[in-house]
Design a protein around this motif. Structure first.
Motif, PDB file in Angstrom:
ATOM      1  N   THR A  19      27.498  46.437  44.326  1.00  0.00           N
ATOM      2  CA  THR A  19      27.995  45.343  43.046  1.00  0.00           C
ATOM      3  C   THR A  19      27.102  44.054  43.126  1.00  0.00           C
ATOM      4  O   THR A  19      26.783  43.530  42.144  1.00  0.00           O
ATOM      5  CB  THR A  19      29.528  45.131  43.307  1.00  0.00           C
ATOM      6  OG1 THR A  19      29.979  44.446  44.686  1.00  0.00           O
ATOM      7  CG2 THR A  19      30.617  46.113  42.912  1.00  0.00           C
ATOM      8  N   ARG A 312      34.071  37.585  43.208  1.00  0.00           N
ATOM      9  CA  ARG A 312      33.832  38.971  42.582  1.00  0.00           C
ATOM     10  C   ARG A 312      32.995  38.806  41.420  1.00  0.00           C
ATOM     11  O   ARG A 312      32.406  39.656  40.939  1.00  0.00           O
ATOM     12  CB  ARG A 312      35.391  39.436  42.039  1.00  0.00           C
ATOM     13  CG  ARG A 312      35.269  40.763  41.391  1.00  0.00           C
ATOM     14  CD  ARG A 312      34.707  41.698  42.522  1.00  0.00           C
ATOM     15  NE  ARG A 312      34.709  43.131  41.538  1.00  0.00           N
ATOM     16  CZ  ARG A 312      34.272  44.143  41.870  1.00  0.00           C
ATOM     17  NH1 ARG A 312      33.945  44.117  43.156  1.00  0.00           N
ATOM     18  NH2 ARG A 312      34.369  45.290  41.204  1.00  0.00           N
ATOM     19  N   LEU A 589      47.375  42.670  32.063  1.00  0.00           N
ATOM     20  CA  LEU A 589      45.866  42.912  32.706  1.00  0.00           C
ATOM     21  C   LEU A 589      45.774  42.609  34.093  1.00  0.00           C
ATOM     22  O   LEU A 589      44.796  42.846  34.596  1.00  0.00           O
ATOM     23  CB  LEU A 589      44.840  42.441  31.734  1.00  0.00           C
ATOM     24  CG  LEU A 589      44.496  43.051  30.501  1.00  0.00           C
ATOM     25  CD1 LEU A 589      43.650  42.437  29.701  1.00  0.00           C
ATOM     26  CD2 LEU A 589      44.162  44.684  30.481  1.00  0.00           C
ATOM     27  N   ASP A 591      45.477  41.824  37.709  1.00  0.00           N
ATOM     28  CA  ASP A 591      45.160  42.597  39.130  1.00  0.00           C
ATOM     29  C   ASP A 591      46.196  42.102  39.913  1.00  0.00           C
ATOM     30  O   ASP A 591      46.796  41.000  39.816  1.00  0.00           O
ATOM     31  CB  ASP A 591      43.645  42.394  39.555  1.00  0.00           C
ATOM     32  CG  ASP A 591      43.397  43.807  40.141  1.00  0.00           C
ATOM     33  OD1 ASP A 591      44.235  44.450  40.663  1.00  0.00           O
ATOM     34  OD2 ASP A 591      42.174  43.980  40.320  1.00  0.00           O
ATOM     35  N   SER A 595      43.560  41.038  44.976  1.00  0.00           N
ATOM     36  CA  SER A 595      42.387  41.042  44.406  1.00  0.00           C
ATOM     37  C   SER A 595      41.947  39.964  43.363  1.00  0.00           C
ATOM     38  O   SER A 595      41.034  39.972  42.434  1.00  0.00           O
ATOM     39  CB  SER A 595      42.361  42.463  43.497  1.00  0.00           C
ATOM     40  OG  SER A 595      42.741  43.691  44.304  1.00  0.00           O
ATOM     41  N   SER A 598      43.210  38.719  38.892  1.00  0.00           N
ATOM     42  CA  SER A 598      42.391  38.292  38.000  1.00  0.00           C
ATOM     43  C   SER A 598      42.219  39.243  36.858  1.00  0.00           C
ATOM     44  O   SER A 598      42.730  40.339  36.959  1.00  0.00           O
ATOM     45  CB  SER A 598      40.797  38.372  38.288  1.00  0.00           C
ATOM     46  OG  SER A 598      40.039  37.969  37.495  1.00  0.00           O
ATOM     47  N   ASN A 601      38.505  41.660  36.594  1.00  0.00           N
ATOM     48  CA  ASN A 601      37.774  42.453  37.650  1.00  0.00           C
ATOM     49  C   ASN A 601      37.053  43.726  36.917  1.00  0.00           C
ATOM     50  O   ASN A 601      36.094  44.122  37.462  1.00  0.00           O
ATOM     51  CB  ASN A 601      38.750  43.122  38.567  1.00  0.00           C
ATOM     52  CG  ASN A 601      39.117  41.981  39.660  1.00  0.00           C
ATOM     53  OD1 ASN A 601      38.480  40.829  39.698  1.00  0.00           O
ATOM     54  ND2 ASN A 601      40.205  41.839  40.408  1.00  0.00           N
ATOM     55  N   ASP A 602      37.797  44.349  35.954  1.00  0.00           N
ATOM     56  CA  ASP A 602      37.148  45.470  35.389  1.00  0.00           C
ATOM     57  C   ASP A 602      35.934  45.012  34.502  1.00  0.00           C
ATOM     58  O   ASP A 602      34.876  45.531  34.537  1.00  0.00           O
ATOM     59  CB  ASP A 602      38.277  46.396  34.467  1.00  0.00           C
ATOM     60  CG  ASP A 602      39.254  47.082  35.259  1.00  0.00           C
ATOM     61  OD1 ASP A 602      38.787  47.396  36.422  1.00  0.00           O
ATOM     62  OD2 ASP A 602      40.147  47.117  34.870  1.00  0.00           O
ATOM     63  N   ALA A 603      36.074  43.948  33.740  1.00  0.00           N
ATOM     64  CA  ALA A 603      35.130  43.409  33.101  1.00  0.00           C
ATOM     65  C   ALA A 603      34.020  42.839  33.744  1.00  0.00           C
ATOM     66  O   ALA A 603      32.542  43.035  33.155  1.00  0.00           O
ATOM     67  CB  ALA A 603      35.663  42.284  31.942  1.00  0.00           C
ATOM     68  N   ASP A 605      32.873  44.245  36.416  1.00  0.00           N
ATOM     69  CA  ASP A 605      32.643  45.336  37.305  1.00  0.00           C
ATOM     70  C   ASP A 605      31.044  45.719  37.151  1.00  0.00           C
ATOM     71  O   ASP A 605      30.651  46.197  36.133  1.00  0.00           O
ATOM     72  CB  ASP A 605      33.288  46.395  37.391  1.00  0.00           C
ATOM     73  CG  ASP A 605      33.047  47.437  38.481  1.00  0.00           C
ATOM     74  OD1 ASP A 605      32.199  47.205  39.194  1.00  0.00           O
ATOM     75  OD2 ASP A 605      34.221  48.232  38.766  1.00  0.00           O
ATOM     76  N   GLU A 607      29.054  47.759  38.781  1.00  0.00           N
ATOM     77  CA  GLU A 607      28.516  49.086  39.313  1.00  0.00           C
ATOM     78  C   GLU A 607      28.308  49.820  38.348  1.00  0.00           C
ATOM     79  O   GLU A 607      28.703  49.924  37.067  1.00  0.00           O
ATOM     80  CB  GLU A 607      29.697  49.809  40.132  1.00  0.00           C
ATOM     81  CG  GLU A 607      30.214  48.944  41.420  1.00  0.00           C
ATOM     82  CD  GLU A 607      31.293  49.612  42.025  1.00  0.00           C
ATOM     83  OE1 GLU A 607      31.134  50.930  42.312  1.00  0.00           O
ATOM     84  OE2 GLU A 607      32.372  49.050  42.529  1.00  0.00           O
TER      85      GLU A 607
END
Length: 607
Positions: A19, A312, A589, A591, A595, A598, A601-603, A605, A607
């Motif tokens: 990441t 993150r 949404l 988390d 984590s 937040s 976290n997906d937005a 990401d 990776e």
């Protein structure tokens, strides 16, 4: 270097490799494909500087100097942010003196948990961090800026701004503080009167008198809660000038440090040729340094979530386990309320941040190979700022000895051999406790629990005289998805009073208690929360709970077979007044607490 610090840092670097590399690639690609101002057409540019003076228009048009953004949390209701009213004009003058320019890119909301404490508005508090980050991003998205100045102090504002700074990490960022208010009534006296009010021994008139003597003027509140922990953290991260956090509002150093922050941001811009982008400052090593600072000072437990979320945003995966392991290696060097009687002004007068950094470096507890807004390494961060003969801020004097060893101590003689935080685990999930504020004799107990779905229910039971016994309060449906994870400080006075009366009490909750977490042992931020698969949804009044802060245990003493047969409790019906309905999307949404609670976290990401 301390072997635990080195090992945890190495583990975070390894865990974050994918990441982090993706984040760095994104930042470098952004600078290459969308360099500040360079991609703006004539029409874009004309819109962007239409309101500027002729001088500033010509400077921006030449594209040869830095144009700085100002993202401000100014409002004149909240004491910490009121001083920012005059900052933009001052910053613009400084920038012009260096042949550069500055513009207010946008404002962000500044919410005060002290005003909303115990009220419906508190349920918007945690997610105001996300609102701040997005609000800052809207202003910065115009891509007009070679450097970013962030004017923010308090609880969710600074973490939101750090997330924004990381998201625009291809541009240098400098955080600009405003300073604390003068010391008021002693924190011990304030806490005493709060408990007297809870016991019915004094009325609202006396309580308001004491509170008004504590919070009495412009400036940051002086206890060591999340706001002042923020200031310590951004110094430790290297994105705020050394020693600038706790300079008083009326100190001549304050404007000199603001001037120096503007100059440093310009010097770090690509336009100046000495480019230090934010992505080179916010690294795995700087985040470990920030955690070390938090632990060494007994800082706010809110940062067990904020640090995870901020890291993150820079592609770094930081965990509660990392913080727990670091806490066992980092000594407690400061006693500041609520884990002592001093406030941040006393901390600063005793030696402050320069002394703290000096001692942590001497003990090998900091990563030295970091970059800050001042350049390479941490040398300047163990020096305190002074004024030269021209009235400019300079860093030439190393911190000396502590001027008050009841507030600040050397690493060779700490208040405690361990830091201020501890991870708690068991079948109830994971939570954290601020053990630095809890007397060791109160840290372990086993008792039946009493379940509450709202802090007001606990307070009502106390007033009815139903809590005069040993018990562990389970206060559930207070997590991010349930109601936005409000702070629950209204419970502190009654629980503290019960403890003073000789009862063994503790708190277990999926809500927050924050930087003002006090003397009652409290397992907070429990995750998973009751509404998101947590066992707390199956707990019943009378169940026995084992609470052992020293050994990191919070355990429901009910068999798995019995729990499997129980129904999951339903969340009480929620109201939607004071804007809470607008935050339903955030709640859905969010988390888990560990984590960062937040919604990003997906937005983010990479990776």
């Amino acid at each position: 270097m301390n072997h635990v610090i080195a090992a945890v840092t190495a583990r975070i670097i390894e865990r974050s490799a994918k990441t982090r590399q993706s984040y760095l690639a994104a930042m470098k690609r952004t600078m290459k494909d969308n360099p500040p101002k360079k991609r703006l057409s004539c029409g874009n540019l004309a819109h962007a500087y239409a309101a500027c003076s002729g001088e500033d228009k010509n400077t921006i048009k030449l594209m040869q100097s830095a144009n700085l953004s100002i993202t401000t949390a100014f409002n004149d209701m909240l004491s910490a942010h009121q001083p920012y009213e005059t900052y933009p004009d001052f910053i613009k003058e400084v920038a012009r003196s260096m042949g550069s320019t500055a513009q207010v890119a946008g404002g962000v909301p500044a919410m005060c948990d002290g005003v909303t404490q115990g009220l419906p508005g508190m349920e918007l508090s945690l997610f105001s961090r996300e609102v701040v980050a997005m609000s800052a991003a809207v202003g910065l998205s115009h891509n007009m800026f070679d450097g970013n100045l962030f004017l923010g102090i308090c609880d969710k504002i600074v973490p939101g701004m750090v997330i924004a700074a990381a998201s625009f990490g291809h541009i240098p960022a400098v955080f600009v503080p405003a300073g604390p208010m003068p010391s008021g009534i002693a924190n011990k006296e304030k806490a005493k009167v709060r408990q007297q009010f809870a016991a019915g021994e004094v009325g609202e008139e006396r309580l308001l008198e004491v509170e008004s003597k504590s919070y009495h003027s412009p400036g940051t509140c002086t206890f060591y809660g999340t706001a002042n922990s923020n200031q310590m953290l951004v110094e430790m991260l290297g994105i705020q000038l050394p020693g600038s956090s706790f300079i008083a509002l009326d100190d001549p150093l304050r404007p000199a440090l603001t001037k120096a922050a503007v100059e440093r941001c310009i010097l770090n811009s690509q336009a100046a040729g000495t480019y230090i982008p934010t992505y080179e400052v916010l690294t795995e090593k700087s985040f470990v340094n920030a955690v070390v600072g938090l632990l060494a000072t007994g800082g706010s437990t809110n940062h067990t979530m904020h640090l995870v979320a901020m890291a993150r945003a820079a592609g770094i995966i930081l965990t509660w386990e990392d913080m727990d392991e670091l806490s066992r290696a980092v000594p407690l060097l400061a006693r500041i309320y609520p884990n002592g009687e001093a406030d941040v002004n006393h901390f600063h007068q005793a030696g402050g941040m320069a002394y703290l950094v000096k001692e942590l470096r001497a003990a090998g507890l900091l990563n030295e190979d970091v970059k800050t807004v001042m350049g390479e390494g941490l040398d300047s961060y163990q020096k305190y700022p002074t004024l030269d003969e021209k009235g400019n801020a300079v860093w030439i004097h190393d911190a000396g000895e502590s001027l008050d060893d009841t507030i600040l101590r050397p690493a060779t003689n700490p208040f405690n051999s361990e830091g201020g935080l501890r991870l708690l685990q068991g079948n109830l999930g994971q939570g954290v406790i601020k053990i630095s504020a809890v007397d060791p004799k109160y840290r372990a107990l086993e008792a039946p629990c009493i379940v509450f779905d709202d802090q007001n229910d606990l307070i009502a039971a106390f007033k009815r005289g139903e809590l005069n016994r040993d018990f562990i309060a389970i206060v559930r449906f207070q997590g991010p998805r349930a109601n936005g994870m409000p702070e629950l400080h209204k419970m502190t006075p009654p629980l503290g009073l019960l403890q003073d009366r000789g009862f063994k009490v503790a708190l277990v909750t999926d809500g927050r208690m924050s930087g003002a977490s006090g003397k009652v042992p409290s397992a907070i931020h429990m995750s998973p929360e009751a509404l998101f698969g947590g066992v707390m949804a199956k707990v019943q009044t009378g169940d026995r709970v084992r609470f052992d802060a020293d050994n990191g245990i919070v355990e429901l003493l009910v068999s798995e077979e019995v729990l499997a047969e129980r129904e999951v409790a339903a969340q009480p019906q929620q109201t939607h007044d004071l804007g809470r309905n607008l935050f339903g999307g955030f709640r859905s949404l969010a988390d888990r607490s560990q984590s960062g609670a937040s919604v990003f976290n997906d937005a983010i990401d990479f990776e």
